[in-house]
Design a protein around this motif. Structure first.
Motif, PDB file in Angstrom:
ATOM      1  N   SER A 128       0.819  -1.213   0.000  1.00  8.82           N
ATOM      2  CA  SER A 128       0.000   0.000   0.000  1.00  8.82           C
ATOM      3  C   SER A 128       0.855   1.267   0.000  1.00  8.82           C
ATOM      4  O   SER A 128       0.329   2.371  -0.063  1.00  8.82           O
ATOM      5  CB  SER A 128      -0.914   0.014   1.227  1.00  8.82           C
ATOM      6  N   LEU A 129       2.172   1.122   0.110  1.00  7.88           N
ATOM      7  CA  LEU A 129       3.049   2.294   0.128  1.00  7.88           C
ATOM      8  C   LEU A 129       4.340   1.964  -0.625  1.00  7.88           C
ATOM      9  O   LEU A 129       5.015   0.977  -0.309  1.00  7.88           O
ATOM     10  CB  LEU A 129       3.378   2.671   1.589  1.00  7.88           C
ATOM     11  N   ARG A 170       0.463  -1.282   7.225  1.00 10.41           N
ATOM     12  CA  ARG A 170       0.870  -0.948   5.867  1.00 10.41           C
ATOM     13  C   ARG A 170       1.904  -1.956   5.400  1.00 10.41           C
ATOM     14  O   ARG A 170       2.780  -2.348   6.159  1.00 10.41           O
ATOM     15  CB  ARG A 170       1.463   0.453   5.821  1.00 10.41           C
ATOM     16  N   VAL A 171       1.789  -2.355   4.152  1.00 13.06           N
ATOM     17  CA  VAL A 171       2.771  -3.273   3.558  1.00 13.06           C
ATOM     18  C   VAL A 171       3.606  -2.455   2.590  1.00 13.06           C
ATOM     19  O   VAL A 171       3.107  -2.020   1.549  1.00 13.06           O
ATOM     20  CB  VAL A 171       2.060  -4.426   2.821  1.00 13.06           C
ATOM     21  N   PRO A 172       4.891  -2.187   2.905  1.00 13.16           N
ATOM     22  CA  PRO A 172       5.696  -1.366   2.000  1.00 13.16           C
ATOM     23  C   PRO A 172       6.229  -2.167   0.796  1.00 13.16           C
ATOM     24  O   PRO A 172       6.540  -3.356   0.920  1.00 13.16           O
ATOM     25  CB  PRO A 172       6.844  -0.877   2.890  1.00 13.16           C
ATOM     26  N   TYR A 173       6.320  -1.479  -0.316  1.00 11.09           N
ATOM     27  CA  TYR A 173       6.912  -2.022  -1.550  1.00 11.09           C
ATOM     28  C   TYR A 173       8.195  -1.230  -1.761  1.00 11.09           C
ATOM     29  O   TYR A 173       8.151  -0.036  -2.086  1.00 11.09           O
ATOM     30  CB  TYR A 173       5.921  -1.832  -2.697  1.00 11.09           C
ATOM     31  N   PRO A 231       4.317  -1.081  -8.116  1.00 10.07           N
ATOM     32  CA  PRO A 231       4.482  -0.104  -7.027  1.00 10.07           C
ATOM     33  C   PRO A 231       3.166   0.638  -6.770  1.00 10.07           C
ATOM     34  O   PRO A 231       2.530   1.103  -7.713  1.00 10.07           O
ATOM     35  CB  PRO A 231       5.548   0.847  -7.570  1.00 10.07           C
ATOM     36  N   PRO A 232       2.732   0.755  -5.513  1.00  8.75           N
ATOM     37  CA  PRO A 232       1.504   1.498  -5.202  1.00  8.75           C
ATOM     38  C   PRO A 232       1.660   2.968  -5.566  1.00  8.75           C
ATOM     39  O   PRO A 232       2.772   3.492  -5.632  1.00  8.75           O
ATOM     40  CB  PRO A 232       1.361   1.332  -3.683  1.00  8.75           C
ATOM     41  N   SER A 233       0.537   3.653  -5.792  1.00  7.12           N
ATOM     42  CA  SER A 233       0.601   5.060  -6.215  1.00  7.12           C
ATOM     43  C   SER A 233       1.096   5.957  -5.082  1.00  7.12           C
ATOM     44  O   SER A 233       1.801   6.933  -5.301  1.00  7.12           O
ATOM     45  CB  SER A 233      -0.769   5.534  -6.704  1.00  7.12           C
ATOM     46  N   GLN A 234       0.715   5.632  -3.859  1.00 10.33           N
ATOM     47  CA  GLN A 234       1.207   6.452  -2.733  1.00 10.33           C
ATOM     48  C   GLN A 234       2.682   6.116  -2.488  1.00 10.33           C
ATOM     49  O   GLN A 234       3.041   4.926  -2.373  1.00 10.33           O
ATOM     50  CB  GLN A 234       0.384   6.156  -1.485  1.00 10.33           C
ATOM     51  N   SER A 235       3.511   7.150  -2.437  1.00  7.73           N
ATOM     52  CA  SER A 235       4.946   6.835  -2.348  1.00  7.73           C
ATOM     53  C   SER A 235       5.680   7.791  -1.411  1.00  7.73           C
ATOM     54  O   SER A 235       5.171   8.868  -1.063  1.00  7.73           O
ATOM     55  CB  SER A 235       5.582   6.892  -3.738  1.00  7.73           C
ATOM     56  N   MET A 236       6.850   7.386  -1.028  1.00  7.22           N
ATOM     57  CA  MET A 236       7.739   8.209  -0.219  1.00  7.22           C
ATOM     58  C   MET A 236       9.179   7.818  -0.549  1.00  7.22           C
ATOM     59  O   MET A 236       9.430   6.751  -1.121  1.00  7.22           O
ATOM     60  CB  MET A 236       7.475   8.006   1.274  1.00  7.22           C
ATOM     61  N   THR A 237      10.104   8.689  -0.187  1.00  5.09           N
ATOM     62  CA  THR A 237      11.525   8.425  -0.470  1.00  5.09           C
ATOM     63  C   THR A 237      12.296   8.375   0.838  1.00  5.09           C
ATOM     64  O   THR A 237      12.040   9.167   1.746  1.00  5.09           O
ATOM     65  CB  THR A 237      12.094   9.552  -1.360  1.00  5.09           C
TER      66      THR A 237
END
Ligand code: F3S
Length: 399
Positions: free
Chosen positions: A184-185, A217-220, A262-268
């Protein structure tokens, strides 16, 4: 929730009071989480073994379950205890603690639980295959089983894992279901990730973000190009500790990643984020270190070989614990690594670790390569910490 006639028989007490209590726990959990039915599990890993954490109340519950005829229905292994079962005196563990710890282990043994006393059961025979349903507690092992092996488990507590062991099933919810394994992230990593402290710091940086954005949340995670077994067990321990995560996907590294985009919601995560995460785990000055430990999660044979080679011809100057499982220690004995390490003055703390052993107040500052151990040394034992590379930990021990 639909129960089979066999599961109803458990609830009716036809398999004894302990199995009845176990099915009651699972049925209640199933109702709370909206499970439609139970699912058979192939193996169980039980945490909550150290008498330091269990106390008399926990021991009384285990003894009651053992006296109630509880018997493991599937292969069940055990998390670390509060002491090295054979070598506790050398680690400064008091005799009264040892007596109580043995009572805990005796209760598990009476229920047919294999007293492996390790958080890395996947290194010596409790190795689930891809897609297999299991019921594990121990957060680092849960994350490793879900993400790295592709098995399916929720993050069980000690009682629910024991309940699954005594019945051979668990409610079908959470990470047992396809829909909850979707990422989801999207976490894009723009930092150098090379060794265990880097992976530990990455787990903390991502975990902190997961906590602030809400649970489950399950990170990708992209742009991590390489990770060996040791890096992954370190990352799983950290991500589970700081983010409460039980599953992640890493393209090119974990087996389910290819099933998703990759989910649309993202972070770096940047190099600054990583450096900040490391700095937050480093509050001890080098001169303050009086305790050194490697093996959170428990060491592989390859890591023990590295320690033996690095300590050749040297003497340790501080209390230095090498924490691993009894089966891996057995191989280290056979290969002569144990003798080399002990000749240098380091101590094997088999069956246990620097977090679950009753050592609060004994040491001022811990040096280790594990972000998880740093967190708990501080939170549980009030110790200062330094997060160092594997080689620097050994150097610190001999300084
Ligand atoms: Fe294992 Fe102890 Fe670390 S149980 S994951 S070595 S805190």
């Amino acid at each position: 929730m639909h129960l089979t006639p066999e599961e109803h028989a458990y609830l009716a007490g036809e398999n004894g009071p302990a199995a009845q209590k176990a099915m009651q726990i699972l049925a209640t959990l199933g109702r709370i989480y909206g499970a439609q039915h139970m699912i058979p599990v192939r193996s169980v890993q039980i945490a909550g073994v150290s008498y330091d954490n269990l106390g008399e109340a926990g021991l009384a519950w285990l003894s009651e379950m053992a006296a109630g005829g509880g018997q493991a229905q599937v292969f069940t292994t055990l998390n670390p205890a509060g002491m090295d079962i054979e070598n506790y005196q050398q680690l400064g563990i008091p005799e009264d603690f040892a007596i109580n710890q043995r009572r805990v282990l005796a209760a598990f043994e009476a229920m047919g639980v294999v007293t492996t006393c390790s958080c890395t059961p996947y290194l010596f025979g409790n190795l689930p295959r891809f897609g297999e349903h299991i019921a594990w507690s121990e957060s680092s092992a849960v994350c490793y089983a879900n993400a790295v092996l592709g098995a399916r488990t929720n993050r069980e507590g000690g009682p629910s894992a024991l309940a699954a062991a005594l019945t051979g099933c668990t409610p079908a919810y959470g990470y047992h279901l396809d829909e909850n394994r979707r990422p989801s992230l999207h976490v894009d990593v723009r930092a150098q990730i090379r060794d265990n402290p880097d992976f530990g710091a990455l787990g903390k940086a991502i975990g902190d973000q997961l906590q602030s954005r809400g649970a489950n949340r399950v990170p990708y995670i992209t742009a991590v190009t390489d990770a060996n077994l040791e890096n992954l067990k370190s990352f799983c321990a950290s991500l589970a500790t700081f983010g409460g995560a039980a599953l992640f996907h890493m393209p090119g590294i974990t087996p389910e990643a290819d099933h998703f985009s990759p989910p649309s919601q993202s972070m770096t995560i940047t190099q600054d984020d990583l450096d900040l995460a490391k700095a937050s785990l480093n509050n001890a000055e080098p001169g303050e270190i009086d305790f050194v430990s490697l093996g959170c999660p428990h060491l592989t044979l390859g890591e023990i070989q590295r320690i033996a080679q690095a300590l050749a011809g040297k003497q340790v100057t501080k209390e230095f614990w090498i924490t691993t499982s009894r089966p891996v220690k057995g191989m280290a004995d056979r290969m002569g690594y144990t003798a080399l390490i002990e000749r240098a003055g380091a101590k094997f703390a088999t069956d246990t670790c620097c977090v679950v052993a009753p050592i609060k107040g004994r040491f001022k500052a811990l040096a280790t390569d594990s972000a998880k151990a740093c967190y708990y040394a501080s939170a549980k034992n009030g110790s200062k910490t330094r997060l160092l590379s594997f080689d620097d930990v050994i150097q610190e021990a001999t300084r």
